[in-house]
Design a protein around this motif. Sequence first.
Motif, PDB file in Angstrom:
ATOM      1  N   GLN A 204       0.818  -1.209   0.000  1.00  0.00           N
ATOM      2  CA  GLN A 204       0.000   0.000   0.000  1.00  0.00           C
ATOM      3  C   GLN A 204       0.850   1.256   0.000  1.00  0.00           C
ATOM      4  OE1 GLN A 204      -1.819   1.054   3.963  1.00  0.00           O
ATOM      5  NE2 GLN A 204      -1.342  -1.081   4.408  1.00  0.00           N
ATOM      6  N   ALA A 205       0.217   2.343  -0.386  1.00  0.00           N
ATOM      7  CA  ALA A 205       0.849   3.659  -0.340  1.00  0.00           C
ATOM      8  C   ALA A 205      -0.185   4.611   0.246  1.00  0.00           C
ATOM      9  CB  ALA A 205       1.260   4.096  -1.741  1.00  0.00           C
ATOM     10  N   PHE A 206      -0.264   4.635   1.559  1.00  0.00           N
ATOM     11  CA  PHE A 206      -1.281   5.447   2.235  1.00  0.00           C
ATOM     12  C   PHE A 206      -0.652   6.136   3.425  1.00  0.00           C
ATOM     13  CE2 PHE A 206      -4.889   5.897   5.269  1.00  0.00           C
ATOM     14  CZ  PHE A 206      -5.633   6.802   4.533  1.00  0.00           C
ATOM     15  N   THR A 207      -0.177   7.337   3.203  1.00  0.00           N
ATOM     16  CA  THR A 207       0.395   8.171   4.262  1.00  0.00           C
ATOM     17  C   THR A 207      -0.222   9.563   4.123  1.00  0.00           C
ATOM     18  OG1 THR A 207       2.283   8.582   2.779  1.00  0.00           O
ATOM     19  CG2 THR A 207       2.571   6.909   4.490  1.00  0.00           C
ATOM     20  N   PRO A 208      -1.456   9.724   4.577  1.00  0.00           N
ATOM     21  CA  PRO A 208      -2.201  10.961   4.284  1.00  0.00           C
ATOM     22  C   PRO A 208      -1.559  12.232   4.808  1.00  0.00           C
ATOM     23  CG  PRO A 208      -3.370   9.558   5.867  1.00  0.00           C
ATOM     24  CD  PRO A 208      -2.273   8.734   5.298  1.00  0.00           C
ATOM     25  N   MET A 209      -1.002  12.204   6.019  1.00  0.00           N
ATOM     26  CA  MET A 209      -0.375  13.414   6.538  1.00  0.00           C
ATOM     27  C   MET A 209       0.836  13.800   5.699  1.00  0.00           C
ATOM     28  SD  MET A 209      -0.430  15.818   8.727  1.00  0.00           S
ATOM     29  CE  MET A 209       0.573  17.025   9.554  1.00  0.00           C
ATOM     30  N   LEU A 210       1.604  12.793   5.271  1.00  0.00           N
ATOM     31  CA  LEU A 210       2.764  13.056   4.424  1.00  0.00           C
ATOM     32  C   LEU A 210       2.325  13.626   3.081  1.00  0.00           C
ATOM     33  CD1 LEU A 210       5.841  12.785   4.345  1.00  0.00           C
ATOM     34  CD2 LEU A 210       5.534  10.515   3.350  1.00  0.00           C
ATOM     35  N   ALA A 211       1.215  13.113   2.541  1.00  0.00           N
ATOM     36  CA  ALA A 211       0.708  13.614   1.263  1.00  0.00           C
ATOM     37  C   ALA A 211       0.287  15.082   1.387  1.00  0.00           C
ATOM     38  CB  ALA A 211      -0.475  12.770   0.801  1.00  0.00           C
ATOM     39  N   VAL A 212      -0.353  15.433   2.499  1.00  0.00           N
ATOM     40  CA  VAL A 212      -0.759  16.824   2.725  1.00  0.00           C
ATOM     41  C   VAL A 212       0.466  17.733   2.807  1.00  0.00           C
ATOM     42  CG1 VAL A 212      -1.813  18.406   4.382  1.00  0.00           C
ATOM     43  CG2 VAL A 212      -2.959  16.259   3.814  1.00  0.00           C
ATOM     44  N   LEU A 213       1.456  17.306   3.562  1.00  0.00           N
ATOM     45  CA  LEU A 213       2.674  18.118   3.701  1.00  0.00           C
ATOM     46  C   LEU A 213       3.397  18.250   2.370  1.00  0.00           C
ATOM     47  CD1 LEU A 213       3.981  16.799   7.124  1.00  0.00           C
ATOM     48  CD2 LEU A 213       3.163  19.111   6.633  1.00  0.00           C
ATOM     49  N   SER A 214       3.420  17.161   1.587  1.00  0.00           N
ATOM     50  CA  SER A 214       4.058  17.223   0.275  1.00  0.00           C
ATOM     51  C   SER A 214       3.340  18.217  -0.627  1.00  0.00           C
ATOM     52  CB  SER A 214       4.052  15.831  -0.369  1.00  0.00           C
ATOM     53  OG  SER A 214       4.592  15.883  -1.680  1.00  0.00           O
ATOM     54  N   SER A 215       2.017  18.188  -0.598  1.00  0.00           N
ATOM     55  CA  SER A 215       1.246  19.132  -1.418  1.00  0.00           C
ATOM     56  C   SER A 215       1.489  20.577  -0.986  1.00  0.00           C
ATOM     57  CB  SER A 215      -0.240  18.805  -1.325  1.00  0.00           C
ATOM     58  OG  SER A 215      -0.505  17.523  -1.853  1.00  0.00           O
TER      59      SER A 215
END
Length: 227
Positions: A204-215
Motif C-alpha cells: 500500500q501507499a497510504f500516508t495521508p499526513m505526508l501527502a498533505v505536507l508534500s502538497s
Amino acid sequence: MTPAPSDPASLLQLIWLASPALPVGGFAYSEGLESAVELAGVSSESAAADWLDDQLHLGLARGDLAVLAQAIAAWRAADHARIAALNDWVLQTRESAEFLLQTQQMGRSFVEWLKLHHEDAADVFGALPASYPVAFAFAVARTSASVRDGCLAFAFGWAENMTGAAVKAVPLGQGAGQRILARLAAVIPAAVEHAMGLSDDERQAFTPMLAVLSSRHETQYSRLFRS
C-alpha cells in the motif's frame, strides 16, 4: 545461524548502488520532511528521528521496498508483464505531484546510469518509463545478491539521503545526523523483512499526513529541496 557471506563483487555493487554519490539526484528531495520542519514541529534531533522512523515503517516498507523485492524476482524471471504492473502501481499511487516527479526523475536518471553499464538497458527500458524502485531492482537483479540484501541497500541509501535532508532542513549537526542514521540502520532489517512478506493485496501507499505536507511543500515560501 551465521548468514552466508556475500559475494564480494555483488557486495561492492550494492554499496555502489546505495551511494548518495550515484548521479540520480536523491539528495535533492526531502520527501515532505522540509514541510514537516516548517509546519509539523519537526525541529529537533529526536523529532526528526521519530519522523524518519515512522516514514520507513509506514511508507517505504509498505510501498517501494515491497515493490523492489517483487521486481527483483520479476527481472530475474524476465517477467516483463509483472515488471510493467509493478511500475504502474508505483506511478499510480504517488500521492502528490512532487512524489511522482521524484520517482520519475530518479528512475530516468538511474536508467541513464544503467546504460553505461548494461548494453541491453536502452532496449529494456525503451518503452518503460521506469520508476526508481523498478530501475533499482533491474540493477540488483544483474548481481548475485539476494533480494534481502538488495532491499537493505535500497533502504540504507534512502536513510542516508533523508538524514542528509534532516541535517540541512532542521538544521542539525553532523553528530546528530550520525545518531539518526544509526537509529535507522538498526530498524531497517525489520522493515525489509516486513516488506518482503507483503503480497500484492497487502502492499500500500497510504500516508495521508505526508501527502498533505508534500502538497503544501509545492507552494512553500522558502525551500531547499524539490519535495
